[in-house]
Design a protein around this motif. Structure first.
Motif, mmCIF file in Angstrom:
data_model
loop_
_atom_site.group_PDB
_atom_site.id
_atom_site.type_symbol
_atom_site.label_atom_id
_atom_site.label_comp_id
_atom_site.label_asym_id
_atom_site.label_seq_id
_atom_site.Cartn_x
_atom_site.Cartn_y
_atom_site.Cartn_z
ATOM 1 N N LEU A 284 -7.554 3.054 -3.696
ATOM 2 C CA LEU A 284 -6.483 3.827 -3.083
ATOM 3 C C LEU A 284 -5.644 4.542 -4.134
ATOM 4 O O LEU A 284 -5.152 5.653 -3.889
ATOM 5 C CB LEU A 284 -5.605 2.895 -2.241
ATOM 6 N N TRP B 238 -7.661 3.183 4.218
ATOM 7 C CA TRP B 238 -7.459 1.905 3.533
ATOM 8 C C TRP B 238 -7.294 0.774 4.535
ATOM 9 O O TRP B 238 -7.850 -0.328 4.339
ATOM 10 C CB TRP B 238 -6.222 1.977 2.639
ATOM 11 N N ALA C 12 0.828 -1.208 0.000
ATOM 12 C CA ALA C 12 0.000 0.000 0.000
ATOM 13 C C ALA C 12 0.861 1.256 0.000
ATOM 14 O O ALA C 12 0.537 2.245 -0.678
ATOM 15 C CB ALA C 12 -0.938 -0.005 1.208
ATOM 16 N N ALA D 15 -10.980 -1.756 -1.974
ATOM 17 C CA ALA D 15 -10.320 -0.681 -1.227
ATOM 18 C C ALA D 15 -8.913 -0.425 -1.755
ATOM 19 O O ALA D 15 -8.488 0.733 -1.893
ATOM 20 C CB ALA D 15 -10.279 -1.028 0.255
ATOM 21 N N SER D 16 -8.177 -1.483 -2.067
ATOM 22 C CA SER D 16 -6.826 -1.324 -2.587
ATOM 23 C C SER D 16 -6.841 -0.712 -3.980
ATOM 24 O O SER D 16 -5.963 0.099 -4.316
ATOM 25 C CB SER D 16 -6.123 -2.688 -2.622
#
Length: 283
Positions: free
Chosen positions: A183, A238, A91, A179-180
């Motif tokens: 981001l 995140w 991330a 969600a990833s």
């Protein structure tokens, strides 16, 4: 007959049609992909993110037989295979790559001086920057989706060889992937906002690192104020969305809906700053 005696013939004035928004989107699309750095940065960023996730899954695959029975049972019971689907380090790399690309998409024209020609050809600065935001958002959304999907597929395929991989239909798996993926565009738009405000490549990238990476790292979750400020950053949002639920023992828990709202506000706020920052400032 002299020239003064010739009749005057009215000449119709030629008014150049105003650029349509779809034309602006098309020009920004061509401008972005005309840079060699665009394709290379996306490719290298994707490989780096997937490699971080795959490396973590490889460690669990390689040393699985060396774990004791209790550790194996906890790994399965806590759905820890999902932790390998998109790791914290991956991330961080994704945030840096996306924010840097967003900043460069804006400051690149300032550094080369092309922005003067662009604003001369298209006086509607806000519409032009809105088209730029749309193009970068679309590209980064696809980039995030590809990277998140590839990470999930490769890590779970690796772990499935030990019988511990999880399908996308497993509770919480799809939310980690979504969600990833989101981001990337959120951080790209934030990078564009910094680029529109600072207008220098190195300064904008350093600002993105400080705002999106360093600030969340120093905000402690032990006090209410710093916890709330930390929750308002994309990285912490995140983390909340990637977790199946609030971590046990968290002093100031918050909901997944709040984390989703943080994503939305950063995207909308970054887009607004990018569009409005060029309206009254000189090139």
């Amino acid at each position: 007959m002299t020239t003064l005696d010739l009749p005057l013939v009215p000449v119709a004035s030629v008014v150049e049609p105003r650029a349509r928004f779809r034309d602006l989107v098309g020009s920004e699309w061509l401008k972005l992909w005309s840079l060699r750095s665009t394709g290379w940065s996306l490719l290298l960023g994707a490989l780096a993110v997937v490699a971080f996730n795959f490396g973590t899954a490889w460690d669990h695959y390689r040393y699985w037989r060396q774990y004791d029975a209790t550790s194996r049972a906890e790994f399965v019971a806590n759905d820890m295979a999902l932790w390998d689907a998109f790791t914290y380090n991956a991330a961080l790399v994704l945030i840096l790559a996306s924010a840097a690309m967003g900043a460069v998409a804006v400051v690149g024209e300032y550094g080369s001086g092309l922005i003067r020609t662009t604003f001369t050809a298209v006086p509607a600065r806000s519409a032009l920057m809105a088209a730029k935001v749309l193009v970068v958002t679309v590209v980064q959304t696809v980039f995030g989706a590809v990277v998140a999907g590839a990470s999930f597929w490769s890590t779970q395929a690796m772990l499935s060889a030990r019988g511990i991989g999880l399908p996308i239909t497993h509770p919480g798996a799809l939310r980690i992937v979504v969600a990833s993926a989101l981001l990337a565009p959120v951080c790209a738009v934030a990078g564009m906002a910094l680029g529109a405000l600072l207008r220098k490549g190195a300064v904008s990238i350093v600002g993105a690192v400080a705002l999106l990476l360093l600030l969340p790292a120093v905000l402690s979750d032990r006090r209410h104020l710093t916890a709330v400020l930390g929750h308002a950053t994309p990285l912490h949002a995140w983390q909340r969305l990637a977790d199946a639920g609030p971590p046990a023992g968290e002093l100031f828990p918050w909901s997944a809906g709040g984390a989703g709202l943080v994503f939305a506000l950063w995207a909308l706020g970054g887009a607004a700053v990018t569009v409005l920052a060029v309206r009254r400032r000189d090139q």
